[in-house]
Enzyme design. Sequence first.
Site, short mmCIF file in Angstrom:
data_model
loop_
_atom_site.label_atom_id
_atom_site.label_comp_id
_atom_site.label_asym_id
_atom_site.label_seq_id
_atom_site.Cartn_x
_atom_site.Cartn_y
_atom_site.Cartn_z
N THR A 155 0.64 -1.25 0.19
CA THR A 155 0.65 0.29 0.12
C THR A 155 0.74 1.62 0.26
O THR A 155 0.44 1.99 -1.32
CB THR A 155 -1.00 0.30 1.52
OG1 THR A 155 0.05 -1.03 2.04
CG2 THR A 155 -1.90 -1.16 0.70
N PHE B 88 -8.36 3.86 4.45
CA PHE B 88 -7.75 2.82 5.22
C PHE B 88 -8.38 1.61 6.11
O PHE B 88 -8.77 1.05 6.78
CB PHE B 88 -7.05 3.02 6.35
CG PHE B 88 -5.54 4.35 6.28
CD1 PHE B 88 -4.51 4.10 6.07
CD2 PHE B 88 -5.72 5.57 6.23
CE1 PHE B 88 -3.56 4.57 4.95
CE2 PHE B 88 -4.86 6.40 5.56
CZ PHE B 88 -3.42 5.54 5.79
N CYS C 89 -6.77 -0.13 9.07
CA CYS C 89 -5.74 -0.48 8.95
C CYS C 89 -4.55 -0.41 10.11
O CYS C 89 -5.05 1.15 10.47
CB CYS C 89 -5.04 -0.41 7.93
SG CYS C 89 -3.15 -0.16 7.63
#
Length: 594
Positions: A278, A407, A414
């Site tokens: 990411t 996220f 996350c």
Amino acid sequence: MASSIPDRPEGARPIPGPKPYPVIGNLLDMPAGRTMQQLLVLSKQYGPMFVLHASDGPRYIASGLEMIDDLCDDSRFVKYVGAGQRELRKFQESAGLFTADSDDPLWKSAHEILLPAFSQRAIRAYVPMMVDIAEQLLLKWERLNPGEAVDVTADMTRLTLDTIALCGFGYRFNSFYRDTQHPFVDAMMGALSESQARQRIPPALTKLRPGADRKLHADMGYMQDTVQKILDERRASGDPGEDLLGHMLVGTDKDGKPLPDHNIVSQCITFLIAGHETTSGLLSFAISYLLKAPEVVARAQAEVDEVLGTDLSVAPTAPQIGKLTYVTQILEETLRLWPTAPAFTRQPLEDTTVGGYEFRAGTPIVAASLVLHRNTDVWGADAWDFNPDHFDPARRGDRPPNAYKPFGSGVRACIGRQFALQEAILVLAMVLQRFDFVDYADYQLKIKESLTIKPDGLSIQVRPRPGRTHGAISTAPAATPVEEPTAAAPAPVVGNRHGTPLLVLFGSNLGAAEDLATRIARDGTDRGWATTVAPLDDRVGAVRMGEASPSRADLPTDGAVVVVTASYNGMPPDNAAGFCDWLRGDTASAAGVR
């Protein structure tokens, strides 16, 4: 979702979508390598909620703000683990944070044990290691001959993989000192590619690909063996360390249980995969936009020169990273347009509605962040354009809470997002400090999709900026030194002077909010206030008396009350849960509290 129970009640409001074909459903409407990009196309055609049909059942795609508001309600929805994530965990004895179901007891244990490794204190401590790897990237670029091209995405992948390995496990892949990828990277990319491919293949056909199945087993086995070796070496050293691995080796959950080795291995693999894919995509996308925005580059470089200075021998510090506000806006805007995890999937705990559409419990519904982030009602007429001023501090208060979700959401968001943002801010600032970008090939953005999304074929040239020094006296403006904050000392007693009461309440699991509360109290005492510091739950009367549901808060109406609290993916700290429950109920007992 293969099930004998329909996903939606009989007679429910129909959901639009392209007409499916027999057997293959809408496979042709979602071409390989363009699945996420196609969501942008289909959402324009069918609206903020549409359905696609796969071999194993329908896929519901939501992108309207009202729908995302529903899906982000943790009292009604929970994470759904998608097919690609399920494929990855098939070859592991237990699942990592990213691939585990929310009711998996080991997910809860691992989350509790790993939270301290992602506290503000811990994240700041990773800065020297992040600088170490960033310097390797910069040295490579500095040593290029004039006119040599840089493969941005490949180099950012090397950087982010080496960073998470060093910060997380004290291991060096040394990707910038190799002519070829580390075998771990080859195995990882092979496993990711196959797990994604299996999402498009009916389960029966998977058995007809024995070669691919053997390779996936081999790739996962190599990753597990590599991580197990790192774990064994760390344990044999007698020093568990204070990084991610150290926390997992010695940490226990709230019930005093440690993580078993097989789960530690799974967590390490999860962090290596998710933690590098990411962030490398984020940095690559950001550079692709800066190539076409010289005015943004000039503004960012001016900020970088002011904060970091022009002496390249001086390493950036954590407080300086916090002052790079415009660089942060660039990265936030990049994540808006191309969130590298472009969607997340939720399922209702009970029969419910999403944006007025009815769904049965357990039905997976995709929240398409990629589409949500281009809502012109939220972001304006230029919602499809790159404009870091979308994240100007003055505009943040006007943005709906769930309009920006790069996220994920809630407790399953996350866990490493602050780690990723700190790394990205640091690296982009150091690159801008040293180089100008040269768009020698007139690059046009092309997307490569795998587990995440990245720019494909991003090739640039870099030119050293003038006026940079390495330890010599520079005539350029120097960076303003920033002192590292120290842990707050107990508030000194200097007399009450005016003696106005000041109650400072905190909610904190990891200490950062408690430190700040103590600092505020100390400053208040220095200014003549009569200060008291306490956890939030200490001031909820019903909790103190052992009642199940707090009914009142013991808050004074004279003087002032200050609340300092963290939020852990939307959940209150342990010493603020009762206070949070009281806030959700009758707050009439707070009348007159300032």
